[in-house]
Motif scaffolding. Structure first.
Motif, short mmCIF file in Angstrom:
data_model
loop_
_atom_site.label_atom_id
_atom_site.label_comp_id
_atom_site.label_asym_id
_atom_site.label_seq_id
_atom_site.Cartn_x
_atom_site.Cartn_y
_atom_site.Cartn_z
N LYS A 26 0.80 -1.23 0.00
CA LYS A 26 0.00 0.00 0.00
C LYS A 26 0.82 1.27 0.00
N GLN A 27 2.12 1.15 -0.27
CA GLN A 27 2.97 2.34 -0.29
C GLN A 27 4.26 2.03 -1.03
N GLU A 28 5.03 3.06 -1.34
CA GLU A 28 6.33 2.90 -1.99
C GLU A 28 7.39 2.71 -0.91
N ARG A 29 7.49 1.50 -0.42
CA ARG A 29 8.44 1.17 0.64
C ARG A 29 9.01 -0.20 0.32
N TYR A 30 10.32 -0.34 0.43
CA TYR A 30 11.00 -1.57 0.03
C TYR A 30 11.86 -2.11 1.16
N LEU A 31 12.11 -3.41 1.09
CA LEU A 31 13.04 -4.07 2.00
C LEU A 31 13.91 -5.00 1.17
N PHE A 32 15.22 -4.86 1.32
CA PHE A 32 16.19 -5.68 0.59
C PHE A 32 16.76 -6.71 1.56
N ILE A 33 16.73 -7.98 1.16
CA ILE A 33 17.29 -9.04 2.00
C ILE A 33 18.24 -9.87 1.14
N TRP A 34 19.51 -9.90 1.52
CA TRP A 34 20.49 -10.71 0.81
C TRP A 34 20.24 -12.18 1.14
N ILE A 35 20.23 -13.02 0.11
CA ILE A 35 19.90 -14.44 0.30
C ILE A 35 20.89 -15.32 -0.46
N ALA A 36 20.86 -16.61 -0.14
CA ALA A 36 21.75 -17.59 -0.77
C ALA A 36 21.17 -18.07 -2.11
N TYR A 37 22.02 -18.75 -2.85
CA TYR A 37 21.66 -19.25 -4.18
C TYR A 37 20.42 -20.14 -4.16
N ALA A 38 20.39 -21.13 -3.26
CA ALA A 38 19.29 -22.10 -3.26
C ALA A 38 17.95 -21.42 -3.02
N GLU A 39 17.90 -20.50 -2.09
CA GLU A 39 16.64 -19.82 -1.79
C GLU A 39 16.26 -18.85 -2.91
N TYR A 41 16.97 -19.28 -6.05
CA TYR A 41 16.48 -20.16 -7.09
C TYR A 41 15.05 -20.61 -6.79
N ALA A 42 14.80 -21.02 -5.54
CA ALA A 42 13.47 -21.50 -5.15
C ALA A 42 12.42 -20.41 -5.30
N ILE A 43 12.74 -19.19 -4.93
CA ILE A 43 11.79 -18.08 -5.07
C ILE A 43 11.58 -17.74 -6.54
N ALA A 44 12.68 -17.63 -7.29
CA ALA A 44 12.58 -17.26 -8.71
C ALA A 44 11.80 -18.29 -9.52
N VAL A 45 12.03 -19.58 -9.25
CA VAL A 45 11.31 -20.64 -9.97
C VAL A 45 9.80 -20.47 -9.77
N GLU A 46 9.39 -20.23 -8.55
CA GLU A 46 7.96 -20.08 -8.26
C GLU A 46 7.39 -18.81 -8.88
N LEU A 47 8.14 -17.70 -8.80
CA LEU A 47 7.67 -16.45 -9.37
C LEU A 47 7.51 -16.55 -10.89
N GLN A 48 8.35 -17.35 -11.52
CA GLN A 48 8.29 -17.52 -12.97
C GLN A 48 7.23 -18.53 -13.39
N GLY A 49 6.64 -19.22 -12.42
CA GLY A 49 5.60 -20.19 -12.74
C GLY A 49 6.13 -21.48 -13.31
N THR A 50 7.41 -21.76 -13.12
CA THR A 50 7.98 -23.01 -13.60
C THR A 50 7.99 -24.03 -12.46
N THR A 51 8.20 -25.28 -12.83
CA THR A 51 8.23 -26.33 -11.81
C THR A 51 9.48 -27.17 -11.99
N SER A 52 9.80 -27.87 -10.95
CA SER A 52 10.92 -28.79 -10.95
C SER A 52 10.36 -30.20 -11.12
N PRO A 53 11.09 -31.10 -11.78
CA PRO A 53 10.56 -32.47 -11.95
C PRO A 53 10.33 -33.17 -10.61
N ARG A 54 11.08 -32.81 -9.61
CA ARG A 54 10.92 -33.37 -8.26
C ARG A 54 10.76 -32.21 -7.31
N PRO A 55 10.11 -32.42 -6.18
CA PRO A 55 9.87 -31.31 -5.25
C PRO A 55 11.18 -30.72 -4.70
N LEU A 56 11.25 -29.39 -4.72
CA LEU A 56 12.35 -28.71 -4.05
C LEU A 56 12.05 -28.73 -2.55
#
Length: 179
Positions: A26-39, A41-56
């Motif tokens: 509801k406003q122009e406010r951001y939070l930046f959180i540095w994260i590791a590769y695996a997480e 990847y897991a977030i990006a895969v879901e945001l892109q609507g793609t799936t993995s052949p086996r559950p992450l």
């Protein structure tokens, strides 16, 4: 609590550092959180609507929670201590309120899968949130070591400019994990 959404996951191609960018709903406010590769990847895969052949791992956790007849109500980024974020996964287990300690990156990866709300405690946003000026890209909050005192030189300002240039060099993970 302030409701947030995942605006993007970005990567610095030179250093391979990843950051998830949350934006208040509801406003122009951001939070930046540095994260590791695996997480990232897991977030990006879901945001892109793609799936993995086996559950992450986060798919597995979501499935276990569901099979135990629990419901993920929300996730909360609850604290910031010594530049480390803390989060909780809020569950409803047969009408009982349960909160599980979590790293924010894992909680966010779970939240995007469960399509559940992401909240950030107001005190965390007061300390680390970013409100961009008009016509400016959001910039990450300064680290304690970046806070400039009145008697510090222009060299410190140049270092801060380099930090800003670094953030502006980050690329969105549109092609994350694709060869």
């Amino acid at each position: 609590m302030v409701e947030m959404t995942v605006e993007s996951v970005r990567i610095n191609l030179a250093t391979q550092q990843r950051v998830v960018i949350l934006k208040a709903t509801k406003q122009e406010r951001y939070l930046f959180i540095w994260i590791a590769y695996a997480e990232a990847y897991a977030i990006a895969v879901e945001l892109q609507g793609t799936t993995s052949p086996r559950p992450l791992t986060h798919d597995l956790l979501k499935n276990v929670i569901g099979e135990l007849n629990a419901k993920i109500e929300s996730i909360v980024i609850s604290d910031l201590i010594d530049e480390i974020y803390y989060a909780r996964i809020v569950l409803d287990v047969d009408g009982r309120h349960v909160e599980i300690d979590s790293r924010p990156s894992d909680a966010i990866a779970l939240a995007v899968r469960a399509k559940t709300a992401i909240y950030v405690d107001e005190s965390v946003l007061e300390r680390a949130g970013v409100v961009p000026e008009q016509n400016e890209e959001p910039q990450p909050p300064m680290l304690k070591s970046d806070i400039k005192h009145e008697d510090e030189s222009d060299e410190e300002e140049e270092n801060l400019d380099a930090y800003r240039d670094f953030i502006n060099s980050l690329d969105v993970l549109d092609e994350f994990g694709k060869d």
